[in-house]
Scaffold this motif. Structure first.
Motif, PDB file in Angstrom:
ATOM      1  N   LEU A 311      -4.556  -4.221  -8.525  1.00 18.70           N
ATOM      2  CA  LEU A 311      -4.612  -3.301  -9.653  1.00 18.70           C
ATOM      3  C   LEU A 311      -6.045  -2.876  -9.979  1.00 18.70           C
ATOM      4  O   LEU A 311      -6.271  -1.803 -10.545  1.00 18.70           O
ATOM      5  CB  LEU A 311      -3.955  -3.933 -10.885  1.00 18.70           C
ATOM      6  CG  LEU A 311      -2.429  -4.025 -10.842  1.00 18.70           C
ATOM      7  CD1 LEU A 311      -1.907  -4.955 -11.927  1.00 18.70           C
ATOM      8  CD2 LEU A 311      -1.806  -2.650 -10.995  1.00 18.70           C
ATOM      9  N   GLY A 312      -6.999  -3.719  -9.594  1.00 18.57           N
ATOM     10  CA  GLY A 312      -8.401  -3.409  -9.861  1.00 18.57           C
ATOM     11  C   GLY A 312      -9.093  -2.612  -8.766  1.00 18.57           C
ATOM     12  O   GLY A 312     -10.247  -2.209  -8.915  1.00 18.57           O
ATOM     13  N   MET A 313      -8.404  -2.367  -7.651  1.00 23.04           N
ATOM     14  CA  MET A 313      -9.011  -1.648  -6.520  1.00 23.04           C
ATOM     15  C   MET A 313      -8.980  -0.141  -6.736  1.00 23.04           C
ATOM     16  O   MET A 313      -8.086   0.398  -7.397  1.00 23.04           O
ATOM     17  CB  MET A 313      -8.249  -1.959  -5.218  1.00 23.04           C
ATOM     18  CG  MET A 313      -8.482  -3.327  -4.665  1.00 23.04           C
ATOM     19  SD  MET A 313      -7.553  -3.536  -3.104  1.00 23.04           S
ATOM     20  CE  MET A 313      -7.916  -5.260  -2.762  1.00 23.04           C
ATOM     21  N   ASP A 314      -9.956   0.542  -6.125  1.00 24.11           N
ATOM     22  CA  ASP A 314      -9.897   2.001  -6.154  1.00 24.11           C
ATOM     23  C   ASP A 314      -8.914   2.476  -5.090  1.00 24.11           C
ATOM     24  O   ASP A 314      -8.502   1.738  -4.197  1.00 24.11           O
ATOM     25  CB  ASP A 314     -11.282   2.624  -5.955  1.00 24.11           C
ATOM     26  CG  ASP A 314     -11.937   2.240  -4.633  1.00 24.11           C
ATOM     27  OD1 ASP A 314     -11.218   2.087  -3.624  1.00 24.11           O
ATOM     28  OD2 ASP A 314     -13.172   2.091  -4.595  1.00 24.11           O
ATOM     29  N   ARG A 315      -8.527   3.747  -5.191  1.00 20.97           N
ATOM     30  CA  ARG A 315      -7.476   4.263  -4.308  1.00 20.97           C
ATOM     31  C   ARG A 315      -7.896   4.280  -2.840  1.00 20.97           C
ATOM     32  O   ARG A 315      -7.068   4.089  -1.950  1.00 20.97           O
ATOM     33  CB  ARG A 315      -7.058   5.659  -4.766  1.00 20.97           C
ATOM     34  CG  ARG A 315      -6.138   5.620  -5.985  1.00 20.97           C
ATOM     35  CD  ARG A 315      -5.611   6.999  -6.319  1.00 20.97           C
ATOM     36  NE  ARG A 315      -6.601   7.782  -7.040  1.00 20.97           N
ATOM     37  CZ  ARG A 315      -6.637   9.096  -7.103  1.00 20.97           C
ATOM     38  NH1 ARG A 315      -5.740   9.811  -6.454  1.00 20.97           N
ATOM     39  NH2 ARG A 315      -7.564   9.728  -7.803  1.00 20.97           N
ATOM     40  N   ALA A 316      -9.184   4.472  -2.581  1.00 22.93           N
ATOM     41  CA  ALA A 316      -9.648   4.499  -1.188  1.00 22.93           C
ATOM     42  C   ALA A 316      -9.431   3.147  -0.520  1.00 22.93           C
ATOM     43  O   ALA A 316      -8.992   3.073   0.636  1.00 22.93           O
ATOM     44  CB  ALA A 316     -11.122   4.893  -1.133  1.00 22.93           C
ATOM     45  N   ARG A 317      -9.726   2.070  -1.224  1.00 21.32           N
ATOM     46  CA  ARG A 317      -9.541   0.737  -0.659  1.00 21.32           C
ATOM     47  C   ARG A 317      -8.056   0.424  -0.486  1.00 21.32           C
ATOM     48  O   ARG A 317      -7.641  -0.168   0.517  1.00 21.32           O
ATOM     49  CB  ARG A 317     -10.199  -0.317  -1.565  1.00 21.32           C
ATOM     50  CG  ARG A 317      -9.990  -1.757  -1.119  1.00 21.32           C
ATOM     51  CD  ARG A 317     -10.459  -2.004   0.294  1.00 21.32           C
ATOM     52  NE  ARG A 317     -10.239  -3.387   0.718  1.00 21.32           N
ATOM     53  CZ  ARG A 317      -9.987  -3.755   1.964  1.00 21.32           C
ATOM     54  NH1 ARG A 317      -9.925  -2.847   2.935  1.00 21.32           N
ATOM     55  NH2 ARG A 317      -9.806  -5.035   2.262  1.00 21.32           N
ATOM     56  N   LEU A 318      -7.242   0.834  -1.448  1.00 22.26           N
ATOM     57  CA  LEU A 318      -5.796   0.628  -1.322  1.00 22.26           C
ATOM     58  C   LEU A 318      -5.253   1.375  -0.111  1.00 22.26           C
ATOM     59  O   LEU A 318      -4.411   0.852   0.630  1.00 22.26           O
ATOM     60  CB  LEU A 318      -5.087   1.096  -2.591  1.00 22.26           C
ATOM     61  CG  LEU A 318      -5.315   0.251  -3.844  1.00 22.26           C
ATOM     62  CD1 LEU A 318      -4.789   0.973  -5.084  1.00 22.26           C
ATOM     63  CD2 LEU A 318      -4.656  -1.120  -3.714  1.00 22.26           C
ATOM     64  N   ASP A 319      -5.743   2.579   0.122  1.00 24.07           N
ATOM     65  CA  ASP A 319      -5.301   3.340   1.297  1.00 24.07           C
ATOM     66  C   ASP A 319      -5.703   2.647   2.594  1.00 24.07           C
ATOM     67  O   ASP A 319      -4.965   2.689   3.593  1.00 24.07           O
ATOM     68  CB  ASP A 319      -5.891   4.750   1.259  1.00 24.07           C
ATOM     69  CG  ASP A 319      -5.215   5.647   0.229  1.00 24.07           C
ATOM     70  OD1 ASP A 319      -4.121   5.278  -0.247  1.00 24.07           O
ATOM     71  OD2 ASP A 319      -5.782   6.712  -0.098  1.00 24.07           O
ATOM     72  N   GLU A 320      -6.860   2.000   2.612  1.00 26.51           N
ATOM     73  CA  GLU A 320      -7.272   1.250   3.799  1.00 26.51           C
ATOM     74  C   GLU A 320      -6.288   0.108   4.080  1.00 26.51           C
ATOM     75  O   GLU A 320      -5.949  -0.163   5.242  1.00 26.51           O
ATOM     76  CB  GLU A 320      -8.681   0.681   3.601  1.00 26.51           C
ATOM     77  CG  GLU A 320      -9.787   1.721   3.618  1.00 26.51           C
ATOM     78  CD  GLU A 320     -11.152   1.111   3.324  1.00 26.51           C
ATOM     79  OE1 GLU A 320     -11.219  -0.132   3.133  1.00 26.51           O
ATOM     80  OE2 GLU A 320     -12.147   1.861   3.280  1.00 26.51           O
ATOM     81  N   LEU A 321      -5.835  -0.564   3.026  1.00 28.74           N
ATOM     82  CA  LEU A 321      -4.870  -1.652   3.206  1.00 28.74           C
ATOM     83  C   LEU A 321      -3.520  -1.108   3.680  1.00 28.74           C
ATOM     84  O   LEU A 321      -2.849  -1.728   4.512  1.00 28.74           O
ATOM     85  CB  LEU A 321      -4.700  -2.425   1.898  1.00 28.74           C
ATOM     86  CG  LEU A 321      -5.930  -3.209   1.415  1.00 28.74           C
ATOM     87  CD1 LEU A 321      -5.643  -3.849   0.056  1.00 28.74           C
ATOM     88  CD2 LEU A 321      -6.329  -4.275   2.425  1.00 28.74           C
ATOM     89  N   LYS A 322      -3.123   0.039   3.171  1.00 30.89           N
ATOM     90  CA  LYS A 322      -1.884   0.655   3.636  1.00 30.89           C
ATOM     91  C   LYS A 322      -1.990   1.013   5.119  1.00 30.89           C
ATOM     92  O   LYS A 322      -1.046   0.801   5.892  1.00 30.89           O
ATOM     93  CB  LYS A 322      -1.574   1.911   2.804  1.00 30.89           C
ATOM     94  CG  LYS A 322      -1.259   1.635   1.338  1.00 30.89           C
ATOM     95  CD  LYS A 322      -0.829   2.888   0.585  1.00 30.89           C
ATOM     96  CE  LYS A 322       0.622   3.215   0.851  1.00 30.89           C
ATOM     97  NZ  LYS A 322       1.131   4.273  -0.041  1.00 30.89           N
ATOM     98  N   GLU A 323      -3.133   1.517   5.522  1.00 22.74           N
ATOM     99  CA  GLU A 323      -3.346   1.876   6.928  1.00 22.74           C
ATOM    100  C   GLU A 323      -3.308   0.638   7.817  1.00 22.74           C
ATOM    101  O   GLU A 323      -2.738   0.668   8.921  1.00 22.74           O
ATOM    102  CB  GLU A 323      -4.685   2.584   7.075  1.00 22.74           C
ATOM    103  CG  GLU A 323      -4.890   3.285   8.406  1.00 22.74           C
ATOM    104  CD  GLU A 323      -3.939   4.453   8.596  1.00 22.74           C
ATOM    105  OE1 GLU A 323      -3.192   4.434   9.612  1.00 22.74           O
ATOM    106  OE2 GLU A 323      -3.931   5.363   7.747  1.00 22.74           O
ATOM    107  N   ALA A 324      -3.876  -0.468   7.347  1.00 26.24           N
ATOM    108  CA  ALA A 324      -3.864  -1.715   8.128  1.00 26.24           C
ATOM    109  C   ALA A 324      -2.440  -2.225   8.321  1.00 26.24           C
ATOM    110  O   ALA A 324      -2.073  -2.723   9.392  1.00 26.24           O
ATOM    111  CB  ALA A 324      -4.714  -2.777   7.422  1.00 26.24           C
ATOM    112  N   SER A 325      -1.606  -2.097   7.301  1.00 28.50           N
ATOM    113  CA  SER A 325      -0.211  -2.521   7.383  1.00 28.50           C
ATOM    114  C   SER A 325       0.551  -1.684   8.403  1.00 28.50           C
ATOM    115  O   SER A 325       1.274  -2.225   9.259  1.00 28.50           O
ATOM    116  CB  SER A 325       0.429  -2.396   5.993  1.00 28.50           C
ATOM    117  OG  SER A 325       1.796  -2.717   6.032  1.00 28.50           O
ATOM    118  N   LEU A 326       0.390  -0.376   8.335  1.00 26.85           N
ATOM    119  CA  LEU A 326       1.088   0.514   9.263  1.00 26.85           C
ATOM    120  C   LEU A 326       0.627   0.278  10.699  1.00 26.85           C
ATOM    121  O   LEU A 326       1.448   0.251  11.632  1.00 26.85           O
ATOM    122  CB  LEU A 326       0.844   1.970   8.860  1.00 26.85           C
ATOM    123  CG  LEU A 326       1.500   3.041   9.732  1.00 26.85           C
ATOM    124  CD1 LEU A 326       3.009   2.872   9.759  1.00 26.85           C
ATOM    125  CD2 LEU A 326       1.123   4.433   9.231  1.00 26.85           C
TER     126      LEU A 326
END
Length: 353
Positions: A311-326
């Motif tokens: 919840l404390g992360m910015d959207r760019a970092r969250l998108d990086e985690l989504k990319e790692a999952s995919l």
């Protein structure tokens, strides 16, 4: 080949999702797929996909009428192999196939599904199925509970999904969380809801897709969260993919899993996974997301820590985690590659062996 599936369960679970995935892919490759199932929703989904799906009655264990009916269907259709789940699938569908000399694959989703008792032992020794496991942890459970079962008849093929082409970037507003498991006590929704009570209203939205025997208890206990719009109860849905597409973080705090289809489904959709280190979860977990795995016996505090970080992360970092999952799903758990393995195994060993 002609692959016939038998499923006597009344609720939607991982084995039905697995069956749908395999049916669609196998038919696309020119194989014939038929299914004899109890649940109408499941039959309708299979029919929509193009499978020859029929409603089957099962009745009590070893019901001779049900066995004879399936034998008649198998004689007419001449499947090359019959795929069953556990218990009634085997003592009705597996027995019908055995009496006709048709090879049987028993797809086992959890180690405890094969806890040794006289009934299970009788079926294994009488039908002598090939056992298909979605993870090495499930295979180890079979070896532990059934040490007499031939090692050569145990096969591990990890669950898999067709990954999306690209992630959906995190949108402005509350972080979208989702769970798609049955709402039963062992699935751990309670620890997530307890953890979320600590966060400000409007900072997240948690969608719970599915139903189960613990649902009403949790609805009553967390009514305030739902009333302010932070918690949405969807109940049973045939559009899990649609719910995943609208979400960013997938939560699987289960205390018991074999090889969770729901987790792979979420990773294939490019969601950030948060899951408990149990069963086959570690077998699919990428190193790049190591910090998002919950310890096996952790409670709400561990969930709170991870969710607070997200919840404390910015959207760019969250998108990086989504990319790692995919990327992890695309690299190691792509459905076409696993179907290749299934085809070879069935053709060369189950049918041709």
């Amino acid at each position: 080949m002609h692959i016939a599936f038998v499923n006597s369960t009344r609720k939607w679970g991982g084995v039905k999702t697995w069956t749908m995935d395999y049916a669609v892919e196998l038919m696309a490759r020119g194989h014939r797929v038929s299914a004899h199932v109890r649940q109408d929703v499941f039959r309708e989904r299979l029919l929509e996909a193009g499978a020859d799906a029929r409603r089957a009655g099962f009745g009590f264990d070893f019901n001779p009428v049900s066995i004879l009916r399936l034998m008649a269907a198998f004689r007419k259709d001449r499947p090359d192999v019959v795929v069953c789940n556990i218990k009634k699938d085997m003592n009705i569908g597996g027995m019908a196939a055995k009496l006709l000399g048709i090879p049987v694959i028993q797809r086992v989703g959890m180690p405890r599904d094969m806890e040794d008792d006289r009934g299970v032992a009788f079926l294994l020794k009488t039908i002598r199925p090939w056992v298909l496991c979605p993870s090495h942890s499930v295979a180890e459970g079979i070896r532990r509970y059934m040490p007499y079962f031939p090692e050569t008849r145990i096969k591990v093929i990890h669950n898999a999904k067709r990954p999306v082409e690209r992630i959906t970037p995190v949108r402005p507003g509350p972080l979208r969380l989702v769970s798609t498991s049955q709402v039963n006590l062992d699935k751990g929704h309670e620890v997530v809801l307890e953890a979320l009570e600590s966060f400000p209203a409007g900072s997240f939205r948690y969608d719970i897709v599915g139903t189960g025997n613990h649902m009403e208890t949790l609805r009553e206990r967390h009514r305030a969260m739902a009333e302010r719009g932070d918690l949405i109860w969807h109940g049973f849905s045939t559009d899990v993919a649609g719910h995943l597409a609208e979400s960013d973080v997938f939560l699987l705090p289960s205390y018991s899993e074999g090889m969770p289809n729901a987790l792979l489904e979420a990773m294939a959709a490019g969601l950030i996974p948060v899951a408990r280190d149990i069963g086959g979860v570690r077998e699919i977990w990428p190193d790049s997301l190591a910090g998002l795995m919950l310890p096996g016996e952790s409670g709400a505090e561990a969930v709170r820590d991870i969710l607070g970080e997200l919840l404390g992360m910015d959207r760019a970092r969250l998108d990086e985690l989504k990319e790692a999952s995919l990327t992890a799903c695309r690299t190691s758990f792509s459905l076409p590659k696993k179907i290749d393995e299934f085809e070879r195994w069935v053709r060369d060993e189950v049918v041709g062996g």
